[in-house]
Structures are given as structure tokens and as C-alpha cells.
Design a protein around this motif. Structure first.
Motif, PDB file in Angstrom:
ATOM      1  N   GLU A 155       0.886  -0.861   0.030  1.00  0.00           N
ATOM      2  CA  GLU A 155       0.001   0.025   0.058  1.00  0.00           C
ATOM      3  C   GLU A 155       0.651   1.160  -0.042  1.00  0.00           C
ATOM      4  O   GLU A 155       0.378   2.071  -0.722  1.00  0.00           O
ATOM      5  N   GLN A 156       1.814   1.244   1.127  1.00  0.00           N
ATOM      6  CA  GLN A 156       2.614   2.652   0.750  1.00  0.00           C
ATOM      7  C   GLN A 156       3.483   2.680  -0.341  1.00  0.00           C
ATOM      8  O   GLN A 156       3.422   3.892  -0.667  1.00  0.00           O
ATOM      9  N   ASN A 157       3.912   1.624  -0.802  1.00  0.00           N
ATOM     10  CA  ASN A 157       4.606   1.843  -2.155  1.00  0.00           C
ATOM     11  C   ASN A 157       3.495   2.116  -3.435  1.00  0.00           C
ATOM     12  O   ASN A 157       3.981   3.010  -4.386  1.00  0.00           O
ATOM     13  N   MET A 158       2.625   1.811  -3.423  1.00  0.00           N
ATOM     14  CA  MET A 158       1.448   1.926  -4.352  1.00  0.00           C
ATOM     15  C   MET A 158       1.116   3.442  -4.145  1.00  0.00           C
ATOM     16  O   MET A 158       0.964   4.172  -5.461  1.00  0.00           O
ATOM     17  N   GLN A 159       0.975   3.753  -3.002  1.00  0.00           N
ATOM     18  CA  GLN A 159       0.663   5.264  -2.963  1.00  0.00           C
ATOM     19  C   GLN A 159       1.624   6.307  -3.470  1.00  0.00           C
ATOM     20  O   GLN A 159       1.579   7.141  -3.853  1.00  0.00           O
ATOM     21  N   ALA A 160       3.025   5.665  -3.006  1.00  0.00           N
ATOM     22  CA  ALA A 160       4.161   6.667  -3.537  1.00  0.00           C
ATOM     23  C   ALA A 160       4.273   6.608  -5.380  1.00  0.00           C
ATOM     24  O   ALA A 160       4.544   7.493  -5.868  1.00  0.00           O
ATOM     25  N   PHE A 161       3.909   5.293  -5.763  1.00  0.00           N
ATOM     26  CA  PHE A 161       3.995   5.241  -7.192  1.00  0.00           C
ATOM     27  C   PHE A 161       3.027   5.982  -7.952  1.00  0.00           C
ATOM     28  O   PHE A 161       3.107   6.774  -8.811  1.00  0.00           O
ATOM     29  N   GLY A 162       1.725   6.121  -7.067  1.00  0.00           N
ATOM     30  CA  GLY A 162       0.768   6.980  -7.405  1.00  0.00           C
ATOM     31  C   GLY A 162       1.114   8.571  -7.458  1.00  0.00           C
ATOM     32  O   GLY A 162       0.667   9.380  -8.409  1.00  0.00           O
ATOM     33  N   LYS A 163       2.206   8.964  -6.753  1.00  0.00           N
ATOM     34  CA  LYS A 163       2.566  10.377  -6.745  1.00  0.00           C
ATOM     35  C   LYS A 163       3.557  10.506  -8.051  1.00  0.00           C
ATOM     36  O   LYS A 163       3.781  11.522  -8.260  1.00  0.00           O
ATOM     37  N   ALA A 164       4.159   9.222  -8.496  1.00  0.00           N
ATOM     38  CA  ALA A 164       5.214   9.540  -9.436  1.00  0.00           C
ATOM     39  C   ALA A 164       4.856   9.229 -10.868  1.00  0.00           C
ATOM     40  O   ALA A 164       3.597   8.860 -11.130  1.00  0.00           O
ATOM     41  N   GLN A 165       5.333  10.117 -11.676  1.00  0.00           N
ATOM     42  CA  GLN A 165       4.970   9.597 -13.133  1.00  0.00           C
ATOM     43  C   GLN A 165       6.480   9.209 -13.918  1.00  0.00           C
ATOM     44  O   GLN A 165       7.491   9.426 -13.906  1.00  0.00           O
ATOM     45  N   PHE A 166       6.003   7.850 -14.475  1.00  0.00           N
ATOM     46  CA  PHE A 166       7.250   7.085 -14.831  1.00  0.00           C
ATOM     47  C   PHE A 166       6.794   6.134 -16.036  1.00  0.00           C
ATOM     48  O   PHE A 166       5.598   5.905 -15.927  1.00  0.00           O
ATOM     49  N   LYS A 167       7.648   5.923 -16.950  1.00  0.00           N
ATOM     50  CA  LYS A 167       7.395   5.021 -17.950  1.00  0.00           C
ATOM     51  C   LYS A 167       7.706   3.528 -17.503  1.00  0.00           C
ATOM     52  O   LYS A 167       6.868   2.475 -17.581  1.00  0.00           O
TER      53      LYS A 167
END
Lengths: 698, 252
Positions: free
Chosen positions: A498-510
Motif C-alpha cells: 500500500e505504501q509503495n503503491m501510494q508512492a507510485f501514485g505520486k510519481a510519473q514514470f514509464k
């Protein structure tokens, strides 16, 4: 051929035999059905067919022990042939004139050409020989040579019956059956040849030249041969030789999800509104497939051969786990101990110490010819032990506690995760603040461990030099949870996801790039189940691509290094990442030598599945030490004056093998390096003069 | 048996400790449960498991994040959780002891456990002061408690690895040095379950000031003066260097 009375006796015996056999099969089916649901299996007929083909070509068994596997061919094809032979023999007993098919003479059933009859006779005759030869070799191996690989370590928990040698008796019984059955049948064929040799029955003809022809002899041989079958069929349902039929079926029903994706702790599919506690305490907390595994296992112990924990002298044998499960059920169903099913698996099947010795390297699952997954049992048992508050190793507990509060296992503050990046001579983007093409998921060891940080910085420098658009998530990254899940802490794993998915949600990446194969595995194979839709690459693949695109070029060929490469379990065996590191090494021009155990067959460093967190270190040669010795032996065979390097592509390996080089006293002979160090040397990275490490809080 | 555990939420030192003005920068530091309180929760749960009763955990909520800690304690086997909603991150141990004592007073405890000290102030005052406020005896440095009806056998640690066994009558306040077993692990799924269902009783702090009356003049990290020197070389060379060093210091 049979008299009426004989026919009646045979039918009665056959009915009794069938009754016991059906009862045996039903007992197995009932036990298996009591297991929990597995993740859904798709397209079962086609998987079964594929498994059938694999079994027919004996493909899975040749993953190890080539010579014995060849002998196994004799057993396999011999017994298949004998299934037909026995059918024909029974028909002979009942249909007058049927015996005339032998020798292809005066055949009453004219619709079959003599050629087919002769071919059948020839195959049956030769296969009898092959079968006798193979079983003789196998029995010699077990009872005369006493191959140690068939034994269990003293410290392995064994069902009392197994400890007393029940499985040996089992092997002897079936071995004896094969010998008696085939010998009787061959002798019968010899007695049959009253007009001399038959070119299509060479072995029988030879025996005929010694024993001659005899109708009485044929009659007795027929009974001996067939009576054995009537005895052995029900016997098999109560022995490890269920392997004959369950093995192929089990292979066909083997896990379809990626190797690196664990089954959920609680079945996703609920049957009859059952409530399931996470993981497994009792036998029938395991999925039905795990129960079926135990019937497929014939205790060849190939899994034990490749198990790093077993090598290390720990009380773990995946094969013992399977046999214990089967004996537990046997005692509960055929025996008088149904109560034992109510004992925890940690008392009946596998000891807690063994449970906590598993490195989750997957070698046992990979090598198993019948598709067993003993590792899955171990993780399910861990899961329940954690929920039930079992006492766990203090090192593991500290790691888990730190993971729950800090998001890393090293008791470091979240904000320290990106400290190495702030020390770089160029800015490292924060992927949660600005878009990047490559989100580099760094992992705990590479972020925090002082021994590994120089390599982490080197990866950043190479990426930077190649113009790769990348960023890290700094304090927003949490441990990916691969090993947390494998330790059995499913709740903490979910929290980290959950924590990482939240962080990924904040990020823009390919795409995501990882330096840690463990993070790579769970991000790639398990995060999709939690909504993670992204491509994940290991840095070896990214580096190779940079070379192929010409963004990195080799300026200095590294032919002065003699190099071997260790495949990390979670990159190689789990995810098939064998080629990128090898291609890289080829590009760099090193003098490369493969260790005997490589690729799929790589030997675990001993750190995975939470082992690196363990506070207690067991005595004995550690897997990593053994591996360093293997590398040195490989080098010795190709002796030269070149500097000898042990190349790794996993931060944990860096730590494990650097230690192992020291503890085996091989400093100066071999050096452990991350592949990035070689890349840096080959492409010529300008190194900044490393400042003194920053004194802590200044 | 009515068991109460008084706990303390303190700044984490997993990160570098940020300093602002003459104190810790409480806005940019994580708070964690005092390590000794982890031991004292374990000790409390062990006593409950041995003789029955209820364990109530009570703490002062300094930054509004105490719930996490209380949920963890409940997941480990505590039965009730109480927090004094103070929202005063800098409250010293004297002030916290007063608030805790006021919260505990109505609970009529048989045993009150408190960590023997906390790493933020190291003054070991919470336990003794609660005892004083509640007019109960105090015994500190304790490594094991076996309770029975009205009495307890308490093992107290002394210097040099010595230990003393005391028979004490209840009620009593016990300063826990260590539990006889390492604190148990609470699986996250259980903590999360507790977090969804548990109710935490809130108590407002009394307005009475009870601080130690001390004020901080300056806080600063220690100045780094030198580094350790590592001797390298063979064991013989290293040994020679050590001997040389000892001689130069006049120790050999």
C-alpha cells in the motif's frame, strides 16, 4: 487356459483386489478434497496433456541425475508396457485360443496382422529385460551401494514409521514385486515356446533353451505373475508408489501463476462459505494441491540435493515434508491415528527450526520432476505461526518491527533512504516530484548498507553518463516486501505494498528499474495483484540496452579479469534473467568461466526468505562459503595469472559473498564485485574523489 | 488482577535528530514507543497470562499519534487503552507523570508497570513519581515479576550481573528494566484489525502545571573530534601496533 474353478478364483481375487484398490483411491481423493481451494487453474485438459507429453518424454526428470534418470526410463517404459502385457495375459486366461497369439503362430484373431503381434512380443520381451535391469540397478543403489542421497539427516523431523525405515520396506516390496512379476512372466513365455526359439522373443527363447517348454510351468508362472498384480494394485494406493499415477497428474495441475507469485494466505475463492484463517496450521489448511503433492512424491530426494538449508546442515528436507504428510494421512485413514491430523504440522510434518531455515530459493520446486511445491507449504506454515504469535527469531522480529515503523529492515529513519543520492556530484531526481522515464526502485540494502552504497552510487553515475532519465522516490520508497511476504508476514507485506503503491501514485514514470532482484520479483509478479500496472526491469537489462543503443560504449576491454557469475535466485531461477548479465560480461570482454551450478541450477547464497535477518547463525559450512569454493575450483581448472572476480547482480549477494570470501580465508584470491563496477571500469567513468564519509549528525 | 502500564511516546533516533531553537524540532521527527515500555508491556501481558486479569495501557498523546502505539499494545494482548490528550510534544517526565497518575488513580490498579527510563531524558522519573502521586511503593530495575493474590516476587537487577529477589505486597509501581522474554511480535494484520475495532478512552489533561521547573538553554549535537584508527595488516603486525600504542600511552 484357465479351468472354470480357476476362473472363479481369479474373479473373486480380482474383486477383492479391486475393492481394496478403489477404497485406497477413494481415501486419497477424499483427503485431497479436504484441502483448501487453490488459485484457479485454467485450461486444465491442455495442461494435463502437456504434462502427459512431458512425462512421455521423461523431460522433467532429466533436470538432474542424468544416469539414474536414464535407468528410470527402463522403469517407466517397462511398466507402461507391462500394463498392456498384463491385460493381454488376463485375456489369455479367459479366452480360449488367445494364447496362440504368442509367437504369432496360428493366430485365431485374423484381423490383426502377424507383424503387430510380433512387434508386441518383441517389445514385451525386451521391456521385460529393461525392467529387470533397471529395477536391479535401483535396488542395488538403495540396498547395496546405499546411496546417501536417499537418506535423511539425523536432525530432520520424520514420521516414526519413516524413521523406522517404512519407506525402505516400501521400496523393497515394490522392487520385489517387479522382479517376481517380470521374472515369472518371462519364464512363462519361455515355457510356452514348445517349438523352439522365437526370433521375436529373444530373452524368452534364451530361457527356453535352459528350462525347456512346459504347459504346467506356463500355468504356474501365469498365476504367480498375475497374483502379484492383484496384490500390488491395492498396495500401491497405500504406498509412495502412488507416484506412478499421481505424478503425471500432479505435474499437469502444477502452479500456473508466475513462479515468483505466492498463493494468497487465504484462498480467494470461498467454498461453501468456509472461513479460512491465513496460512496453515493443520494438514487440511493446506490447499488440495499441496496434499496431492505428497502422493506424487516418490522420495527421490532431488529437492534435498539442491536445498541450501539442507546443505548447511539445517533440519530441512523438502522431501521429508512430503513423505511426512503422506504418512500422516495414511495413519489417519488406513491406520488408527485420525487424531494426529489435529496436531499442528510443526509437530507432525516439519520442525519449526526447519520451517525457519528455508531461503525460498525455489530450487526444490524447480528440480521436482512431478511438480511439487514444498516451499509453498513452508510459507503457509510460517504465515500461521506469525498470526498465532509463535516465538520467532529475534533478528527477524527486529527486522519486521523496523519494517512496520520505518519501511526498511535496518532500523534507519525513512529520511535517510535517499542520503546517498544527496551526496552525489549531480542531482538525482525525486520521481515523486517530477516526471522521469525510469523510476529506480533502489531497495533497502543498496540504500542503507555502507558496503553497498558505493555500488549504488556507481549505478547512478553510469545511468547519468548514459543520459538515462531516472529518479528515485527518496523517503517515499518502502521495502518492496518480497522477503516480508516469504517470512510469512502477509499483513506487513500488504501494508508495504500500500505504501509503495501510494508512492507510485505520486510519481510519473514509464517503467521501474530495480537493482535488487528480490524487489524486482515482487514488483513484477505480485504487485499486479494489488493494482500495480507497470513494467519492471532489472538493471542488468537496462544496462545492456544502454550498450545496445550506443549510449554506453566499452572503452577498455577487461580481458585481464577472470570472471565467474552467480545467478541470484530471484533474478534467475524465478524470473529467467540469465542472459542479460552474461551478455554484459561478454561485451566487457572479461575472461568468463561458468560455475558448474549456473542458471536454473544456481546455488542460493543463503540470504533469501528472511535468512539475512536471522540473529542466530548455525554452525557448519554456509551456502555462500560453499559457493565461493565452487568459484575457486572453477578458476583452478582454468589457471592463469589474471585477477579472479566473483560477479554479482544483487546487493544482498555483495554482502553475503564478501563475508564468505573473508570467512573462508580467500581474501586476495578472489574478489566479489557488482557487475556495475566492471561496467564502470570498461566505460571509463570519471570518479569524483570520494569525500570522507559525512560524520553523523553534524 | 488489575494491571496498568504507563507508557511514553518519545522522538525516534532512527533519523538524525533535528534541532530547532533550544529543543528537538518536534515537527520533523517521528515519535516511537520508549524501548523500555515495550518490555513493560510484555511483562504486563505475561503477568496477565499467568494469573489472569486485565491490562490497561495508558499514555500521554503528545503529538496526536499515540493511537498507533496503543493499537500495537492491544494487539500484543492489552485489554484497554487510555490516552491523555495533551498535544504538548515537549512535556517533560514530571509533567507526564502527573497526568499519568491522574489517569491511573481511578483505575485502582494492583500493579502499575512503567519502563525504568526513556532514552530521551534518561532521568527515570516517571515510575517513581507516579508511585508518589498514587502513594504506592516503587521498585525499579526489575527483570521479572511473578504475581499472586496480593503479593508478587520481583527480581531486581544490580550492578555486576547480580540480581535480588523481593517479595512485595500489592499494589505497587514497578520500573521494568527488561521482561523475562523478548517482547512478542504483533502481526500487522492483527494490529490493523484492532485499529478498526478498538476504542481508546480519552482523558483531558488537568491544567495543573507539574513540570520539573527546568528549562533548556541549549541543545546541540556532539562535536565530532576524531575518528577511530583501524589497524590493518597481518595479526602479528596488528599485535605489534597495539603493543606499541599501549607502550606510548604508558600502559605497558
Amino acid at each position: 487356459m484357465l479351468t472354470t474353478i480357476e476362473k472363479v478364483i481369479f474373479i473373486l481375487l480380482a474383486l477383492v483386489s479391486a475393492g481394496f484398490t478403489i477404497h485406497g483411491i477413494k481415501t486419497i481423493v477424499d483427503s485431497v478434497r479436504k484441502g483448501r481451494p487453490t488459485p484457479e487453474l485454467k485450461n486444465v485438459p491442455s495442461s494435463l496433456l502437456k504434462a502427459g507429453v512431458a512425462v512421455l518424454f521423461q523431460r522433467t526428470i532429466f533436470k538432474a541425475r542424468k544416469v539414474l534418470s536414464t535407468i528410470h526410463l527402463g522403469l517407466f517404459f517397462g511398466l507402461i508396457t507391462y500394463a498392456f502385457v498384463n491385460l493381454v495375459d488376463v485375456l489369455e486366461g479367459f479366452i480360449p485360443g488367445f494364447e496362440l497369439i504368442y509367437g504369432g503362430r496360428n493366430f485365431a484373431f485374423t484381423f490383426l496382422p502377424a507383424g503387430i503381434i510380433n512387434a508386441f512380443n518383441l517389445i514385451a520381451d525386451l521391456m521385460s529385460g529393461a525392467l529387470l535391469f533397471s529395477i536391479a540397478v535401483m535396488m542395488m543403489r538403495r540396498f547395496v551401494v546405499k546411496d546417501k542421497r536417499l537418506n535423511y539427516r539425523e536432525n530432520v523431523l520424520l514420521n516414526p514409521k519413516v524413521k523406522a525405515g517404512a519407506h525402505q520396506k516400501d521400496s523393497a516390496t515394490v522392487g520385489l514385486f517387479v522382479v517376481m512379476h517380470v521374472a515369472a512372466r518371462l519364464l512363462g513365455q519361455a515355457y510356452r515356446l514348445d517349438t523352439g526359439a522365437d526370433p521375436f522373443m529373444p530373452i524368452a527363447s534364451f530361457l527356453n533353451s535352459i528350462f525347456g517348454a512346459s504347459q504346467t510351468g506356463l500355468h504356474i508362472a501365469w498365476w504367480v505373475s498375475i497374483a502379484w498384480v492383484l496384490y500390488i494394485l491395492p498396495y500401491i494406493t497405500r504406498s509412495k508408489h502412488t507416484h506412478f499415477t499421481v505424478g503425471p497428474v500432479n505435474l499437469g495441475l502444477a502452479k500456473q501463476n508466475p513462479h515468483g507469485q505466492l498463493d494468497p494466505a487465504v484462498p480467494l475463492k470461498v467454498v461453501n462459505g468456509n472461513h479460512y484463517d491465513p496460512g496453515a496450521k493443520f494438514l487440511h489448511d493446506l490447499s488440495w494441491k499441496r496434499v496431492l503433492d505428497s502422493y506424487a512424491c516418490v522420495q527421490c530426494n532431488r529437492c534435498q540435493d539442491v536445498c541450501p538449508a539442507n546443505f548447511y546442515g539445517r533440519p530441512l528436507s523438502p522431501s521429508a515434508l512430503e513423505v511426512n504428510k503422506r504418512y500422516l494421512i495414511k495413519e489417519a485413514t488406513f491406520g488408527s491415528h485420525p487424531d494426529r491430523l489435529l496436531l499442528p504440522l510443526t509437530e507432525t510434518v516439519i520442525s519449526p527450526e526447519a520451517i525457519w531455515s528455508c531461503t525460498t530459493c525455489y530450487a526444490c520446486v524447480r528440480v521436482c520432476p512431478v511438480g511439487n511445491e514444498p516451499m509453498a507449504d513452508i510459507i503457509d506454515i510460517r504465515r500461521r505461526m506469525l498470526i498465532d504469535g509463535a516465538e520467532i527469531d529475534s533478528g527477524v522480529q527486529n527486522a519486521l518491527q523496523s519494517l512496520a515503523t520505518n519501511g526498511n529492515w535496518m532500523s534507519k529513519g525513512k529520511r535517510l533512504r535517499g542520503r546517498w543520492a544527496k551526496e552525489m556530484e549531480f542531482p538525482v531526481k525525486n520521481a515523486t516530484e517530477e516526471p522521469v522515464e525510469n523510476l529506480w526502485f533502489v531497495g533497502d540494502t543498496a540504500s542503507f548498507d555502507e558496503r553497498v552504497i558505493p555500488n549504488t552510487k556507481m549505478v547512478a553515475r553510469i545511468f547519468n553518463q548514459a543520459g538515462l532519465d531516472f529518479g528515485i522516490m527518496y523517503q517515499n520508497e518502502s521495502n518492496a516486501g518480497n522477503d516480508v511476504r516469504r517470512v510469512g508476514e502477509e499483513g506487513l507485506f500488504e501494508q508495504l505494498v500500500e505504501q509503495n503503491m501510494q508512492a507510485f501514485g505520486k510519481a510519473q514514470f514509464k517503467q521501474i528499474v530495480t537493482t535488487d532482484p528480490h524487489s524486482f520479483n515482487t514488483l513484477k509478479n505480485e504487485y499486479p495483484q494489488f493494482g500495480g500496472k507497470f513494467e519492471v526491469k532489472h538493471y542488468t537489462v537496462t544496462l545492456l540496452k544502454l550498450f545496445e543503443e550506443g549510449k554506453l560504449t566499452v572503452k577498455n576491454k577487461l580481458s585481464h579479469y577472470k570472471v565467474t557469475f552467480h545467478d541470484p535466485c530471484y533474478l534467475g531461477r524465478y524470473n529467467g534473467g540469465f542472459t542479460a548479465p552474461r551478455k554484459l560480461l561478454e561485451l566487457l570482454g572479461v575472461d568468463f568461466h561458468e560455475m558448474p551450478r549456473n542458471c536454473e541450477n544456481s546455488f542460493c547464497c543463503g540470504a533469501g526468505g528472511g535468512q539475512i535477518w536471522m540473529g542466530k547463525v548455525a554452525p557448519g559450512e554456509r551456502p555462500a562459503e560453499n559457493r565461493i569454493r565452487e568459484a575457486l575450483t572453477t578458476f583452478e581448472k582454468n589457471s592463469s595469472d589474471k585477477k579472479q572476480l566473483f560477479i554479482v547482480t544483487c546487493p544482498k549477494d555483495m554482502v553475503m559473498y564478501s563475508d564468505a570470501v573473508k570467512t573462508t580465508g580467500n581474501e586476495g584470491k578472489i574478489e566479489v564485485r557488482d557487475i556495475i563496477q566492471l561496467v564502470a571500469e570498461a566505460v571509463g567513468v570519471e570518479m569524483p574523489i570520494e569525500a570522507e564519509p559525512a560524520p553523523s549528525p553534524a | 488482577m488489575n494491571i496498568v502500564v504507563a507508557i511514553k511516546h518519545i522522538p525516534s533516533i532512527a533519523d538524525d535528530l533535528p534541532v530547532k531553537g533550544n529543543n528537538v524540532d518536534f515537527d520533523s521527527v517521528d515519535f516511537v514507543l520508549n524501548e523500555f515500555d515495550e518490555q513493560s508491556i510484555e511483562q504486563a501481558v505475561l503477568v496477565k497470562e499467568a494469573v489472569g486479569g486485565t491490562v490497561t495501557v495508558v499514555g500521554v498523546d503528545l503529538i496526536g499519534e499515540l493511537d498507533n502505539v496503543l493499537h500495537l499494545a492491544l494487539a500484543k494482548g492489552a485489554d484497554k487503552a487510555v490516552k491523555v490528550t495533551a498535544d504538548e510534544p515537549g512535556a517533560d517526565s514530571h509533567q507526564q507523570a502527573k497526568w499519568l497518575a491522574e489517569a491511573i488513580k481511578g483505575m485502582s490498579p494492583d500493579i502499575v508497570f512503567a519502563g525504568v527510563q526513556a532514552s530521551n531524558d534518561l532521568d527515570g522519573q516517571i515510575g517513581p513519581m507516579i508511585a508518589a502521586y498514587l502513594d504506592m511503593p516503587y521498585i525499579g530495575g526489575v527483570s521479572s515479576v511473578e504475581a499472586a493474590e496480593g503479593t508478587a516476587i520481583v527480581t531486581k537487577e544490580f550492578a555486576g550481573g547480580n540480581a535480588g529477589k523481593y517479595s512485595v505486597s500489592l499494589p505497587i509501581v514497578v520500573g521494568v528494566q527488561a521482561a523475562p522474554k523478548p517482547p512478542r511480535y504483533a502481526p500487522v494484520s492483527k494490529v490493523r484489525q484492532v485499529a478498526q475495532t478498538a476504542t481508546i478512552e480519552k482523558i483531558s489533561p488537568s491544567a495543573d502545571g507539574a513540570g520539573a521547573g527546568l528549562s533548556m538553554k541549549k541543545m546541540a549535537p556532539p562535536v565530532v573530534t576524531g575518528h577511530a584508527e583501524m589497524f590493518t595488516g597481518s595479526s602479528k603486525e596488528v599485535a605489534a601496533k597495539i603493543v606499541e600504542l599501549l607502550k606510548s600511552k604508558g600502559l605497558a
